[in-house]
Write a protein that holds these residues in place. Structure first.
Motif, mmCIF file in Angstrom:
data_model
loop_
_atom_site.group_PDB
_atom_site.id
_atom_site.type_symbol
_atom_site.label_atom_id
_atom_site.label_comp_id
_atom_site.label_asym_id
_atom_site.label_seq_id
_atom_site.Cartn_x
_atom_site.Cartn_y
_atom_site.Cartn_z
ATOM 1 N N ALA A 251 57.498 96.536 96.456
ATOM 2 C CA ALA A 251 56.774 97.806 96.524
ATOM 3 C C ALA A 251 57.464 98.866 95.674
ATOM 4 O O ALA A 251 56.807 99.670 95.002
ATOM 5 C CB ALA A 251 56.668 98.267 97.976
ATOM 6 N N GLN A 252 58.793 98.864 95.695
ATOM 7 C CA GLN A 252 59.554 99.813 94.879
ATOM 8 C C GLN A 252 59.326 99.560 93.391
ATOM 9 O O GLN A 252 59.106 100.496 92.613
ATOM 10 C CB GLN A 252 61.048 99.683 95.190
ATOM 11 C CG GLN A 252 61.479 100.244 96.533
ATOM 12 C CD GLN A 252 61.784 101.731 96.467
ATOM 13 O OE1 GLN A 252 61.964 102.307 95.400
ATOM 14 N NE2 GLN A 252 61.830 102.361 97.633
ATOM 15 N N GLN A 253 59.371 98.297 92.995
ATOM 16 C CA GLN A 253 59.327 97.961 91.572
ATOM 17 C C GLN A 253 57.961 98.219 90.941
ATOM 18 O O GLN A 253 57.867 98.407 89.723
ATOM 19 C CB GLN A 253 59.727 96.490 91.369
ATOM 20 C CG GLN A 253 61.148 96.164 91.778
ATOM 21 C CD GLN A 253 62.180 97.010 91.047
ATOM 22 O OE1 GLN A 253 62.030 97.318 89.863
ATOM 23 N NE2 GLN A 253 63.225 97.402 91.762
ATOM 24 N N ILE A 254 56.890 98.212 91.744
ATOM 25 C CA ILE A 254 55.559 98.396 91.174
ATOM 26 C C ILE A 254 54.960 99.751 91.532
ATOM 27 O O ILE A 254 53.758 99.957 91.395
ATOM 28 C CB ILE A 254 54.603 97.259 91.602
ATOM 29 C CG1 ILE A 254 54.484 97.184 93.123
ATOM 30 C CG2 ILE A 254 55.069 95.925 91.032
ATOM 31 C CD1 ILE A 254 53.536 96.102 93.604
ATOM 32 N N GLY A 255 55.796 100.692 91.951
ATOM 33 C CA GLY A 255 55.327 102.061 92.131
ATOM 34 C C GLY A 255 54.979 102.682 90.786
ATOM 35 O O GLY A 255 55.544 102.319 89.746
ATOM 36 N N ASP A 256 54.049 103.622 90.789
ATOM 37 C CA ASP A 256 53.603 104.232 89.534
ATOM 38 C C ASP A 256 54.753 104.866 88.755
ATOM 39 O O ASP A 256 54.827 104.741 87.528
ATOM 40 C CB ASP A 256 52.538 105.312 89.820
ATOM 41 C CG ASP A 256 51.195 104.717 90.178
ATOM 42 O OD1 ASP A 256 50.866 103.632 89.672
ATOM 43 O OD2 ASP A 256 50.466 105.344 90.963
ATOM 44 N N ASP A 257 55.650 105.566 89.444
ATOM 45 C CA ASP A 257 56.741 106.246 88.746
ATOM 46 C C ASP A 257 57.695 105.239 88.108
ATOM 47 O O ASP A 257 58.092 105.386 86.940
ATOM 48 C CB ASP A 257 57.485 107.193 89.683
ATOM 49 C CG ASP A 257 57.930 106.544 90.987
ATOM 50 O OD1 ASP A 257 57.412 105.465 91.347
ATOM 51 O OD2 ASP A 257 58.809 107.124 91.659
ATOM 52 N N THR A 258 58.050 104.200 88.846
ATOM 53 C CA THR A 258 58.948 103.182 88.305
ATOM 54 C C THR A 258 58.296 102.433 87.155
ATOM 55 O O THR A 258 58.928 102.183 86.118
ATOM 56 C CB THR A 258 59.353 102.189 89.413
ATOM 57 O OG1 THR A 258 60.034 102.908 90.441
ATOM 58 C CG2 THR A 258 60.259 101.103 88.873
ATOM 59 N N MET A 259 57.025 102.081 87.300
ATOM 60 C CA MET A 259 56.312 101.379 86.241
ATOM 61 C C MET A 259 56.242 102.217 84.971
ATOM 62 O O MET A 259 56.453 101.717 83.870
ATOM 63 C CB MET A 259 54.898 101.037 86.713
ATOM 64 C CG MET A 259 54.837 100.001 87.819
ATOM 65 S SD MET A 259 55.171 98.337 87.230
ATOM 66 C CE MET A 259 53.736 98.064 86.196
ATOM 67 N N GLN A 260 55.937 103.509 85.113
ATOM 68 C CA GLN A 260 55.819 104.359 83.932
ATOM 69 C C GLN A 260 57.166 104.551 83.244
ATOM 70 O O GLN A 260 57.239 104.589 82.012
ATOM 71 C CB GLN A 260 55.195 105.699 84.316
ATOM 72 C CG GLN A 260 53.716 105.600 84.639
ATOM 73 C CD GLN A 260 53.060 106.964 84.844
ATOM 74 O OE1 GLN A 260 53.690 108.012 84.723
ATOM 75 N NE2 GLN A 260 51.775 106.952 85.161
ATOM 76 N N ARG A 261 58.224 104.674 84.012
ATOM 77 C CA ARG A 261 59.555 104.803 83.390
ATOM 78 C C ARG A 261 59.894 103.556 82.590
ATOM 79 O O ARG A 261 60.488 103.639 81.507
ATOM 80 C CB ARG A 261 60.620 105.048 84.464
ATOM 81 C CG ARG A 261 60.602 106.442 85.064
ATOM 82 C CD ARG A 261 61.839 106.711 85.914
ATOM 83 N NE ARG A 261 61.714 107.968 86.629
ATOM 84 C CZ ARG A 261 61.306 108.063 87.883
ATOM 85 N NH1 ARG A 261 61.001 106.964 88.574
ATOM 86 N NH2 ARG A 261 61.198 109.245 88.471
ATOM 87 N N LYS A 262 59.527 102.384 83.128
ATOM 88 C CA LYS A 262 59.834 101.126 82.442
ATOM 89 C C LYS A 262 58.988 100.936 81.194
ATOM 90 O O LYS A 262 59.463 100.394 80.194
ATOM 91 C CB LYS A 262 59.621 99.940 83.389
ATOM 92 C CG LYS A 262 60.675 99.814 84.474
ATOM 93 C CD LYS A 262 60.392 98.602 85.362
ATOM 94 C CE LYS A 262 61.476 98.421 86.409
ATOM 95 N NZ LYS A 262 61.217 97.258 87.296
ATOM 96 N N THR A 263 57.735 101.346 81.240
ATOM 97 C CA THR A 263 56.819 101.051 80.142
ATOM 98 C C THR A 263 56.761 102.142 79.079
ATOM 99 O O THR A 263 56.540 101.856 77.906
ATOM 100 C CB THR A 263 55.401 100.809 80.671
ATOM 101 O OG1 THR A 263 54.960 101.956 81.419
ATOM 102 C CG2 THR A 263 55.368 99.580 81.583
ATOM 103 N N GLN A 264 56.973 103.429 79.497
ATOM 104 C CA GLN A 264 56.852 104.499 78.510
ATOM 105 C C GLN A 264 58.002 105.487 78.519
ATOM 106 O O GLN A 264 58.059 106.381 77.685
ATOM 107 C CB GLN A 264 55.526 105.255 78.713
ATOM 108 C CG GLN A 264 55.399 105.947 80.061
ATOM 109 C CD GLN A 264 53.982 106.451 80.335
ATOM 110 O OE1 GLN A 264 53.003 105.903 79.813
ATOM 111 N NE2 GLN A 264 53.860 107.501 81.137
ATOM 112 N N GLY A 265 58.921 105.313 79.471
ATOM 113 C CA GLY A 265 60.127 106.125 79.470
ATOM 114 C C GLY A 265 60.013 107.462 80.174
ATOM 115 O O GLY A 265 61.005 108.188 80.274
ATOM 116 N N TYR A 266 58.844 107.817 80.674
ATOM 117 C CA TYR A 266 58.645 109.071 81.387
ATOM 118 C C TYR A 266 57.482 108.913 82.347
ATOM 119 O O TYR A 266 56.716 107.952 82.258
ATOM 120 C CB TYR A 266 58.375 110.221 80.407
ATOM 121 C CG TYR A 266 57.159 110.010 79.526
ATOM 122 C CD1 TYR A 266 55.898 110.473 79.918
ATOM 123 C CD2 TYR A 266 57.273 109.322 78.312
ATOM 124 C CE1 TYR A 266 54.789 110.267 79.114
ATOM 125 C CE2 TYR A 266 56.168 109.108 77.509
ATOM 126 C CZ TYR A 266 54.936 109.584 77.910
ATOM 127 O OH TYR A 266 53.824 109.376 77.119
#
Length: 303
Positions: A251-266
């Motif tokens: 659940a932590q790893q696929i949260g919107d904030d975590t996903m966006q940081r991983k894919t676009q850096g912000y």
């Protein structure tokens, strides 16, 4: 999770290796209108639906392109590495057996919950596919990740997604994988009790930002419903030490904030449509701890 030797669901369509082709007249995640389950007065189902309807009616009033709600476990950003050309289809391999067993466990849990409400639980069908697939909601590729289509009451998954869940997003373990399926089944429950049809009706008058905000609440409720399944699964004594941590990490790893940081850096909070890592883990844990539908009201108050 001690799943071996347990009942496997027969509500499975294996379309791996067939290819999807196009589907006339619809986008991938468009939600067709549907009829909800008639619920007994005073029960947990009806209470959640009424709260959702009130919240939607009072808060939203503009226009949107209605997409996104059903791209699960990462907002359509999870891209499985395997494709149809490099997949060796084995209809009864261990991963397939696992998915069928988890589906059967959700059937047992939700059948019991619906029975307690005086209702019969119509189980969903799980469609296993590779590369691409057609559904009543339109065409989807494996890049969409697992999703649920209310139009045909089926959940769709390319099982190679689990490799990405582990290797790319750091969410390993069989209970993390089970959480993904339980979340999709949570959307099926929402469809049956009328939450998804109500959102489908009301979203026509929402702005994009407003619809994203409501989509977050819908997704978090599905997480909470997944937690309810986990609660009753734990009571059966088939969970291992560390299983809950696996689901919470997923659940932590696929949260919107975590996903966006991983894919676009912000991060862009107004574009969130599944919930933050903290919110997703919070609501799964809430369902897991209580096992009660009334504790999964994400439509009133803060989330």
């Amino acid at each position: 999770m001690r799943w071996q030797g347990r009942r496997q669901s027969d509500n499975v369509e294996d379309q791996r290796g067939e290819g999807g082709g196009g589907f006339p007249g619809g986008g991938r995640f468009r939600i067709p209108g549907g009829s909800g389950l008639r619920t007994a007065g005073g029960g947990g189902f009806s209470g959640i639906l009424i709260l959702a309807a009130i919240f939607l009616f009072l808060k939203f009033c503009t226009n949107i392109d209605p997409m996104q709600i059903l791209v699960d476990s990462g907002g359509g950003q999870l891209v499985p590495g395997q494709t149809q050309s490099d997949t060796s289809v084995k209809n009864n391999d261990e991963t397939t057996q696992f998915a069928k067993t988890v589906l059967a466990e959700t059937e047992d849990v939700w059948s019991g919950i619906f029975k307690a409400e005086g209702q019969t639980y119509p189980a969903p069908t799980m469609v296993l596919f590779s590369d691409q697939v057609r559904s009543a909601c339109g065409f989807a590729s494996a890049a969409s990740g697992p999703f649920y289509c209310p139009g045909d009451r089926k959940l769709y998954i390319d099982l190679s997604f689990y490799d990405e869940l582990d290797k790319k997003f750091g969410a390993s373990g069989d209970f993390a994988q089970a959480y993904v399926l339980a979340h999709e089944v949570g959307h099926h429950v929402q469809n049956l009790i009328g939450v998804l049809p109500k959102f489908n009706q009301m979203r026509q008058n929402m702005s994009e930002a407003e619809a994203n905000a409501m989509s977050v609440r819908v997704e978090l409720q599905a997480d909470c419903f997944a937690g309810i399944w986990g609660h009753f699964t734990e009571q059966k004594g088939i969970l291992d030490v560390g299983d809950l941590d696996e689901a919470l990490n997923a659940a932590q790893q696929i949260g919107d904030d975590t996903m966006q940081r991983k894919t676009q850096g912000y991060v862009v909070p107004e574009s969130f449509n599944h919930g933050t890592s903290a919110q997703r883990s919070k609501w799964f844990k809430r369902g897991f701890d209580s096992g009660k539908l009334d504790n999964c009201d994400t439509f009133s108050g803060s989330i």
